[in-house]
Design a protein around this motif. Structure first.
Motif, PDB file in Angstrom:
ATOM      1  N   GLU A 156     -20.402   8.737 -25.432  1.00 29.86           N
ATOM      2  CA  GLU A 156     -18.994   8.852 -25.811  1.00 29.86           C
ATOM      3  C   GLU A 156     -18.093   8.923 -24.585  1.00 29.86           C
ATOM      4  N   ALA A 157     -18.532   9.640 -23.548  1.00 32.64           N
ATOM      5  CA  ALA A 157     -17.720   9.763 -22.330  1.00 32.64           C
ATOM      6  C   ALA A 157     -17.468   8.403 -21.698  1.00 32.64           C
ATOM      7  N   THR A 158     -18.437   7.517 -21.793  1.00 32.17           N
ATOM      8  CA  THR A 158     -18.274   6.176 -21.231  1.00 32.17           C
ATOM      9  C   THR A 158     -17.161   5.420 -21.947  1.00 32.17           C
ATOM     10  N   VAL A 159     -17.148   5.511 -23.259  1.00 30.78           N
ATOM     11  CA  VAL A 159     -16.115   4.827 -24.043  1.00 30.78           C
ATOM     12  C   VAL A 159     -14.746   5.422 -23.735  1.00 30.78           C
ATOM     13  N   ALA A 160     -14.668   6.750 -23.674  1.00 31.39           N
ATOM     14  CA  ALA A 160     -13.387   7.404 -23.388  1.00 31.39           C
ATOM     15  C   ALA A 160     -12.830   6.939 -22.047  1.00 31.39           C
ATOM     16  N   GLN A 161     -13.691   6.862 -21.044  1.00 30.98           N
ATOM     17  CA  GLN A 161     -13.243   6.400 -19.726  1.00 30.98           C
ATOM     18  C   GLN A 161     -12.782   4.953 -19.766  1.00 30.98           C
ATOM     19  N   ARG A 162     -13.495   4.123 -20.522  1.00 29.34           N
ATOM     20  CA  ARG A 162     -13.103   2.716 -20.628  1.00 29.34           C
ATOM     21  C   ARG A 162     -11.707   2.581 -21.225  1.00 29.34           C
ATOM     22  N   ILE A 163     -11.443   3.346 -22.276  1.00 29.02           N
ATOM     23  CA  ILE A 163     -10.152   3.237 -22.959  1.00 29.02           C
ATOM     24  C   ILE A 163      -9.028   3.723 -22.056  1.00 29.02           C
ATOM     25  N   VAL A 164      -9.222   4.871 -21.414  1.00 28.46           N
ATOM     26  CA  VAL A 164      -8.183   5.414 -20.541  1.00 28.46           C
ATOM     27  C   VAL A 164      -7.892   4.448 -19.391  1.00 28.46           C
ATOM     28  N   ARG A 165      -8.939   3.946 -18.763  1.00 27.89           N
ATOM     29  CA  ARG A 165      -8.756   3.037 -17.629  1.00 27.89           C
ATOM     30  C   ARG A 165      -8.138   1.721 -18.074  1.00 27.89           C
ATOM     31  N   ALA A 166      -8.522   1.247 -19.246  1.00 26.82           N
ATOM     32  CA  ALA A 166      -7.973  -0.012 -19.743  1.00 26.82           C
ATOM     33  C   ALA A 166      -6.475   0.110 -19.975  1.00 26.82           C
ATOM     34  N   LYS A 167      -6.047   1.188 -20.614  1.00 25.23           N
ATOM     35  CA  LYS A 167      -4.614   1.368 -20.866  1.00 25.23           C
ATOM     36  C   LYS A 167      -3.843   1.546 -19.563  1.00 25.23           C
ATOM     37  N   ARG A 168      -4.453   2.253 -18.612  1.00 24.15           N
ATOM     38  CA  ARG A 168      -3.790   2.418 -17.328  1.00 24.15           C
ATOM     39  C   ARG A 168      -3.656   1.070 -16.617  1.00 24.15           C
ATOM     40  N   THR A 169      -4.691   0.268 -16.665  1.00 29.23           N
ATOM     41  CA  THR A 169      -4.660  -1.048 -16.015  1.00 29.23           C
ATOM     42  C   THR A 169      -3.600  -1.936 -16.633  1.00 29.23           C
ATOM     43  N   LEU A 170      -3.537  -1.961 -17.965  1.00 29.75           N
ATOM     44  CA  LEU A 170      -2.536  -2.792 -18.638  1.00 29.75           C
ATOM     45  C   LEU A 170      -1.127  -2.317 -18.305  1.00 29.75           C
ATOM     46  N   GLY A 171      -0.953  -0.982 -18.270  1.00 29.60           N
ATOM     47  CA  GLY A 171       0.365  -0.453 -17.965  1.00 29.60           C
ATOM     48  C   GLY A 171       0.798  -0.748 -16.543  1.00 29.60           C
ATOM     49  N   GLU A 172      -0.110  -0.569 -15.589  1.00 24.92           N
ATOM     50  CA  GLU A 172       0.227  -0.818 -14.188  1.00 24.92           C
ATOM     51  C   GLU A 172       0.516  -2.293 -13.929  1.00 24.92           C
ATOM     52  N   ALA A 173      -0.167  -3.173 -14.673  1.00 27.80           N
ATOM     53  CA  ALA A 173       0.047  -4.610 -14.488  1.00 27.80           C
ATOM     54  C   ALA A 173       1.225  -5.124 -15.305  1.00 27.80           C
ATOM     55  N   ASP A 174       1.802  -4.235 -16.139  1.00 28.70           N
ATOM     56  CA  ASP A 174       2.935  -4.628 -16.982  1.00 28.70           C
ATOM     57  C   ASP A 174       2.597  -5.893 -17.779  1.00 28.70           C
ATOM     58  N   VAL A 175       1.437  -5.866 -18.426  1.00 28.61           N
ATOM     59  CA  VAL A 175       0.968  -7.029 -19.192  1.00 28.61           C
ATOM     60  C   VAL A 175       1.921  -7.281 -20.357  1.00 28.61           C
ATOM     61  N   PRO A 176       2.434  -8.485 -20.510  1.00 30.04           N
ATOM     62  CA  PRO A 176       3.378  -8.779 -21.595  1.00 30.04           C
ATOM     63  C   PRO A 176       2.700  -8.776 -22.961  1.00 30.04           C
ATOM     64  N   PHE A 177       3.458  -8.434 -23.976  1.00 34.50           N
ATOM     65  CA  PHE A 177       2.953  -8.399 -25.357  1.00 34.50           C
ATOM     66  C   PHE A 177       3.113  -9.792 -25.950  1.00 34.50           C
ATOM     67  N   GLU A 178       2.157 -10.664 -25.649  1.00 36.76           N
ATOM     68  CA  GLU A 178       2.262 -12.047 -26.083  1.00 36.76           C
ATOM     69  C   GLU A 178       0.884 -12.677 -26.167  1.00 36.76           C
ATOM     70  N   VAL A 179       0.814 -13.771 -26.877  1.00 34.31           N
ATOM     71  CA  VAL A 179      -0.418 -14.562 -26.963  1.00 34.31           C
ATOM     72  C   VAL A 179      -0.496 -15.473 -25.745  1.00 34.31           C
TER      73      VAL A 179
END
Length: 423
Positions: A156-179
């Motif tokens: 479970e800890a592995t999944v939690a880390q993946r989710i937190v890091r993924a959201k941080r990465t998307l936020g820092e890269a300012d990924v647009p909400f688009e296809v």
């Protein structure tokens, strides 16, 4: 309505509706953490109000409207802080219009669907494949980190880390909400197909909870699968996945009894299988096979071909188990996995008998990915029971029951243990 029952009802509504709510909020606020926070605020409001007022006739619409009001309030505060009063009036007018629209307005891209847009954002190439899938399952299905971990067969800890890091990465890269653009689709489509596949599996055999199946998730995965084949009409694996989901979902009505209890494949009334879904699945599989080029079929096409063997068999004993074993042999080369090996062992047991299959299952006992996988002792218990080794079978069924988080599955395994003890 008693409070525990009400909370179960609210939880069921949340699991079904939270993906749409988060996707709509993400389009409004362009911030994933904020979208989730606002959606959770709407859930908290429901938990506060519904015990007194009752569950609304359309709880999904209630959650959506409440969450959007929260988003509007947030945007109003933010924009007021920026002292852009003229811009505020114009933008808020547009946001208020959305509250009363029958559907959200589509953006100028290839898919006018917020959920698919959200999946493509979560499956951004900046993220690892594991992070993409974990994040999307969290957003699309509302699964907890524990449930995702069990689906992935990782801590479970592995999944939690993946989710937190993924959201941080998307936020820092300012990924647009688009296809993504069409030229970018191939590198993104594989991860999206994987996500839809796992969403369907979670609906078809729920990881946890009181229900054997979550039909809403299966329906959502099928809807997304149909949209994906429209998006990528030349991609055989998109059609392979759609075929697999159609064929598997054809058994839905026969997989549970009157009280929701599980019914295993060998005990199902095949007259209750949905022939229209089988026909759609076979047509999608044939189309995938026509599109396929290169060294051979992909994993979804192979799994669909296995499902087709079951769908074509009028009775269990008429199933072409030899072909199924051959298909699993190919699948093990294309997408090696101890779970594939376990499924192959089950097919071998039907083709050649339980003794040969038991040796294959025992060889998987030390596979790290299967140490907490309840189906390993469940399969072993079934093979031991068929061999007349009833005491050993009982212990395996009890061990499997202690490992599953699904109440219906636990009851089934305990019943099998009791049956073995009586033999």
């Amino acid at each position: 309505m008693p409070v525990p029952e009400l909370h179960r009802r609210i939880d069921a509504v949340w699991r079904a509706e939270s993906p749409r709510v988060i996707a709509a909020l993400m389009r409004m606020v362009r911030d994933l953490d904020l979208a989730e926070e606002l959606a959770q605020d709407a859930l908290v409001t429901a938990l506060e109000r519904w015990p007194a007022s009752g569950v609304p006739d359309n709880p999904g619409a209630w959650l959506m409207a409440t969450a959007k009001h929260r988003a509007i309030d947030h945007l109003r505060r933010y924009q007021l802080q920026q002292r852009k009063h003229a811009q505020i009036a114009q933008e808020l007018d547009g946001l208020h219009d959305e509250l009363h629209a029958a559907r959200e307005a589509a953006f100028d891209d290839d898919i006018g669907d917020d959920l698919l847009r959200l999946i493509f954002v979560a499956c951004h190439p900046l993220l690892s494949l594991e992070a993409r899938t974990a994040l999307t399952l969290r957003l699309l299905c509302g699964l907890t980190t524990d449930e995702i971990a069990r689906a992935f067969l990782v801590p479970e800890a592995t999944v939690a880390q993946r989710i937190v890091r993924a959201k941080r990465t998307l936020g820092e890269a300012d990924v647009p909400f688009e296809v993504p653009r069409r030229e970018e689709l191939p590198e993104r489509l594989s991860a999206v197909l994987g996500v839809v596949y796992l969403v369907f599996n979670e609906g078809y055999a729920a990881t946890a909870g009181d229900d054997w199946m979550r039909p809403a998730l299966c329906a959502e995965a099928l809807r997304l699968g149909r949209l994906l084949v429209g998006l990528a009409p030349g991609e055989p694996e998109a059609f392979g996945l759609l075929a697999l989901m159609e064929l598997q979902s054809s058994r839905a009505a026969a997989r549970t009894g009157p009280s929701g209890e599980p019914i295993l494949l060998q005990d199902q009334d095949r007259a209750r299988w949905d022939r229209d879904a089988i026909e759609r699945g076979l047509l999608a599989l044939a189309h995938a096979e026509r599109l396929a080029t290169g060294p051979g079929p992909g994993p979804y096409m192979l799994q669909a071909a296995i499902a087709a063997c079951h769908a074509r068999a009028p009775r269990l004993e008429r199933t072409d188990w030899t072909r199924i074993v051959r298909l699993y042999d190919v699948l093990a080369d294309v997408a090696p996995s101890p779970v594939v090996d376990l499924n192959r062992a089950v097919a071998v047991s039907m083709r050649s008998g339980p003794e040969e299959a038991l040796a294959l299952v025992d060889a998987l006992a030390d596979a790290p990915a299967l140490r907490s996988y309840h189906l390993l002792p469940a399969v072993r218990g079934d093979l031991l029971h068929r061999l007349g080794r009833f005491d050993e079978a009982r212990l395996e069924f009890e061990r499997a029951a202690g490992m599953t988080r699904n109440a219906r599955e636990r009851a089934l395994l305990l019943a099998r243990a009791e049956s073995a003890a009586a033999d």
